[in-house]
Design an enzyme around this catalytic site. Sequence first.
Site, PDB file in Angstrom:
ATOM      1  CD  GLU A 129      44.986  40.225  42.850  1.00  0.00           C
ATOM      2  OE1 GLU A 129      45.584  39.465  43.620  1.00  0.00           O
ATOM      3  OE2 GLU A 129      44.881  41.447  43.044  1.00  0.00           O
ATOM      4  CD  GLU A 165      41.881  43.705  44.216  1.00  0.00           C
ATOM      5  OE1 GLU A 165      43.013  43.679  44.767  1.00  0.00           O
ATOM      6  OE2 GLU A 165      41.128  42.735  44.157  1.00  0.00           O
TER       7      GLU A 165
HETATM    8  O1  IFM Z   1      43.269  42.058  49.645  1.00  0.00           O
HETATM    9  C1  IFM Z   1      43.819  41.638  48.451  1.00  0.00           C
HETATM   10  C2  IFM Z   1      42.728  41.240  47.477  1.00  0.00           C
HETATM   11  O2  IFM Z   1      41.905  40.253  47.999  1.00  0.00           O
HETATM   12  C3  IFM Z   1      43.326  40.723  46.192  1.00  0.00           C
HETATM   13  N1  IFM Z   1      44.257  41.679  45.645  1.00  0.00           N
HETATM   14  C4  IFM Z   1      45.283  42.172  46.537  1.00  0.00           C
HETATM   15  C5  IFM Z   1      44.638  42.720  47.789  1.00  0.00           C
HETATM   16  C6  IFM Z   1      45.716  43.278  48.728  1.00  0.00           C
HETATM   17  O3  IFM Z   1      46.652  42.311  49.034  1.00  0.00           O
END
Ligand code: IFM
Length: 441
Positions: free
Chosen positions: A150, A340
């Site tokens: 990210e 994710e």
């Molecule tokens: O927990 C976070 C993660 O570390 C990075 N992506 C988003 C998730 C939820 O906010």
Amino acid sequence: MSAYQVEGATRAGGRVESIWDTFARRPGATTRGDTGEVACRAYEDPGAMLDAVAWLGLDTFRLSVSWPRFVGPDGAVNEEAVAYYRRVLAGLRELGVRPLVTLYHWDLPQWLEDRGGWTSLGTADAFVAFATRAAERLGDLVDDWVTINEPFCAAFHGYLSGLHAPGRTDEAAALRAAFVQMHAHAGALRALREAAPGGRVGFAINLSDLAPASDRPEDLAAHARADLVENRLFLEPLLLGRVPDDAEAYFGAGPLVAALDGIDVAELARPTDFVGVNHYEHNVVRAHEVGTDPVVRGVAKLPVPEPRSGHGVAVHPAAFERVLLRVAEHAPDRPIWVTENGVGLWDYVGPDGACRDVERVAYLTGYVGAMASAIARGARVEAYYFWSLMDSFEWAQGYQLRYGLFYTDYASGRLAPKLSAAHYRDVITAARAAETAAVGG
Ligand code: IFM
């Protein structure tokens, strides 16, 4: 899971400080002043985490290596850290689980931030050195790698909105941080190919699904600005090796030239083995004279209707399908790994000791269905990592908002499966049975 969110033991085992240690100590930076000092105690004892992985029957698990734990400012590898990660990775392999290891999940060593952090090419060089050492010392136990996680959040929340570490508020710095991270990814990709041949390597970008509030020209322009900053600024360099056409008009020629200084944009798109996609957000965007978004200028996001996550993020599976199809269109030959996807809720344990997170069960049903539909429409999605295994330190939101399939009792470090964990286990079992049937004819 990521190191700072679960490990705790921030002062133990030869670890040096990260920007999140420093940031979380600032009054008001996190909800209730929560920090990652104790977190889920996974450094002290990774056993509960491994048991949860086994309970679900996962065949792959994503975790990150803490940069400030692994190498010091002198570049020396910390042997205690090597021993810890080898123990965890070996534990996963004994369970028949393929580890996917992320190298940058936001825990930049503070000593690097003191030298300019992600605005400095020196940080990218240090990252490549760290990636090389990690591959040399852990590569025999790791199948797959994510270089950076990210970069949008690390750049625009770390260096512009100030909501994340290091808490800076400078748009030009954020733009530079975006490109330096992508440059660090390209360097680490080359280094991993050499030091850990056979491993598969990719990046993980978070992509939002955005829609304009109307077809008025102002709203269409607001939508294009948000899509530039949140999506195209990363999608185009990493997949197509180019800077979006409208970046100069939005950021200004001076900041853009400075952001690209010393960076070969074509190199950023060197082919990876997969495209990692993190997906959470869907927003309807309109023009706003002042602007209410912490990152994108001159836009406001419309109130999100039900169903929503605990902190107001839309639950909208069709958005996930659109994001996957968009990536597939940009990189038709490359596998997509959903690195994710998940939902933050104010979960609690009821009087009977169970956490019945029915909203997360519904979320999983909707999002797994949307992914199946994207696959049917041609997206090559080959992996799905639900975020997350267990509740953990949720950055600026501390420990209140929970994302886990397992409920973390922070006082003891104990993990208990929520209703969603049982549901997800059934989904995995059914998918595996279907695969076996297909393979077996
Ligand atoms: O927990 C976070 C993660 O570390 C990075 N992506 C988003 C998730 C939820 O906010």
